[in-house]
Design a protein around this motif. Structure first.
Motif, PDB file in Angstrom:
ATOM      1  N   GLY A   1      -2.856 -10.748   4.133  1.00  0.00           N
ATOM      2  CA  GLY A   1      -1.565 -11.345   3.803  1.00  0.00           C
ATOM      3  C   GLY A   1      -0.791 -10.516   2.802  1.00  0.00           C
ATOM      4  N   LEU A   2      -1.467 -10.022   1.783  1.00  0.00           N
ATOM      5  CA  LEU A   2      -0.804  -9.193   0.778  1.00  0.00           C
ATOM      6  C   LEU A   2      -0.354  -7.863   1.376  1.00  0.00           C
ATOM      7  N   LEU A   3      -1.169  -7.321   2.252  1.00  0.00           N
ATOM      8  CA  LEU A   3      -0.810  -6.082   2.938  1.00  0.00           C
ATOM      9  C   LEU A   3       0.461  -6.285   3.763  1.00  0.00           C
ATOM     10  N   LEU A   4       0.510  -7.372   4.504  1.00  0.00           N
ATOM     11  CA  LEU A   4       1.696  -7.670   5.315  1.00  0.00           C
ATOM     12  C   LEU A   4       2.928  -7.884   4.444  1.00  0.00           C
ATOM     13  N   LEU A   5       2.769  -8.589   3.332  1.00  0.00           N
ATOM     14  CA  LEU A   5       3.902  -8.803   2.426  1.00  0.00           C
ATOM     15  C   LEU A   5       4.418  -7.481   1.869  1.00  0.00           C
ATOM     16  N   ARG A   6       3.502  -6.615   1.418  1.00  0.00           N
ATOM     17  CA  ARG A   6       3.922  -5.325   0.855  1.00  0.00           C
ATOM     18  C   ARG A   6       4.756  -4.542   1.862  1.00  0.00           C
ATOM     19  N   TRP A   7       4.232  -4.380   3.072  1.00  0.00           N
ATOM     20  CA  TRP A   7       4.907  -3.505   4.026  1.00  0.00           C
ATOM     21  C   TRP A   7       6.158  -4.146   4.623  1.00  0.00           C
ATOM     22  N   ALA A   8       6.205  -5.458   4.688  1.00  0.00           N
ATOM     23  CA  ALA A   8       7.458  -6.123   5.095  1.00  0.00           C
ATOM     24  C   ALA A   8       8.537  -5.878   4.044  1.00  0.00           C
ATOM     25  N   LEU A   9       8.165  -5.995   2.766  1.00  0.00           N
ATOM     26  CA  LEU A   9       9.139  -5.721   1.688  1.00  0.00           C
ATOM     27  C   LEU A   9       9.571  -4.258   1.700  1.00  0.00           C
ATOM     28  N   VAL A  10       8.651  -3.354   1.981  1.00  0.00           N
ATOM     29  CA  VAL A  10       9.013  -1.931   2.064  1.00  0.00           C
ATOM     30  C   VAL A  10      10.070  -1.724   3.141  1.00  0.00           C
ATOM     31  N   VAL A  11       9.851  -2.288   4.321  1.00  0.00           N
ATOM     32  CA  VAL A  11      10.816  -2.131   5.414  1.00  0.00           C
ATOM     33  C   VAL A  11      12.176  -2.690   5.006  1.00  0.00           C
ATOM     34  N   ILE A  12      12.182  -3.868   4.401  1.00  0.00           N
ATOM     35  CA  ILE A  12      13.444  -4.487   3.978  1.00  0.00           C
ATOM     36  C   ILE A  12      14.170  -3.610   2.969  1.00  0.00           C
TER      37      ILE A  12
END
Length: 167
Positions: A22-33
């Protein structure tokens, strides 16, 4: 891997307790944004699009006066791209894990203040606040979820001196 600073120990959020995926997904979603939105800030389209938010903001209103519409957007774009870089480096360096998440959280705290300062957020035809318009109201409200994602990543990046994850 952690770095001790004062009473907190910084760590890479994905290596903390709890759901690493979950934290991995949050990090990389924020990076894309942040990469996407940050790059868009250098376009005339985006600069004019965010100008009404900036000009009405008590926190950011000075940017247009100091740099002009495009210059203000460029400054914000640099900050957003810097946030993306900190989040990326944070996947391998503990301090940057916390820094990038804190920068992200600060971004969404500021944009949520636009709910109070931007004209047209409350939908008059639906009785006013708490009824909010699609634009800009609902557009801004989504930042509440992005703030929660940022804070979750930030909390995953910090441990107390006793080694427990901050809650």
């Amino acid at each position: 891997m952690s770095i001790r600073t004062s009473q907190f120990r910084f760590q890479i959020a994905e290596r903390s307790v709890g759901s690493r995926t979950g934290l991995l997904l949050l990090r990389w979603a924020l990076v894309v944004i942040f990469l996407w939105f940050g790059a868009m800030k250098f376009t005339h389209y985006e600069a004019t699009g965010i100008s009404p938010f900036i000009v009405n903001s008590p926190i950011m209103g000075w940017l247009n006066s100091a740099f002009g519409v495009q210059g203000a957007s460029d400054v914000i774009g640099l900050l957003e791209l810097s946030t993306a870089v900190a989040l990326i480096i944070g996947s391998i360096q503990p301090f940057f894990s916390a820094l990038g998440a804190a920068m992200s959280a600060a971004t969404y705290l500021i944009t949520l203040t636009f709910m109070l300062s931007t004209p047209g957020v409350a939908e008059a035809t639906a009785g006013g606040f708490p009824a909010i318009s699609a634009l800009p109201g609902q557009f801004l409200l989504k930042d509440l979820v992005l703030l929660a994602a940022s804070l979750t990543l930030l909390l995953g990046s910090l441990r107390t001196s006793h080694g427990d994850a901050r809650r």
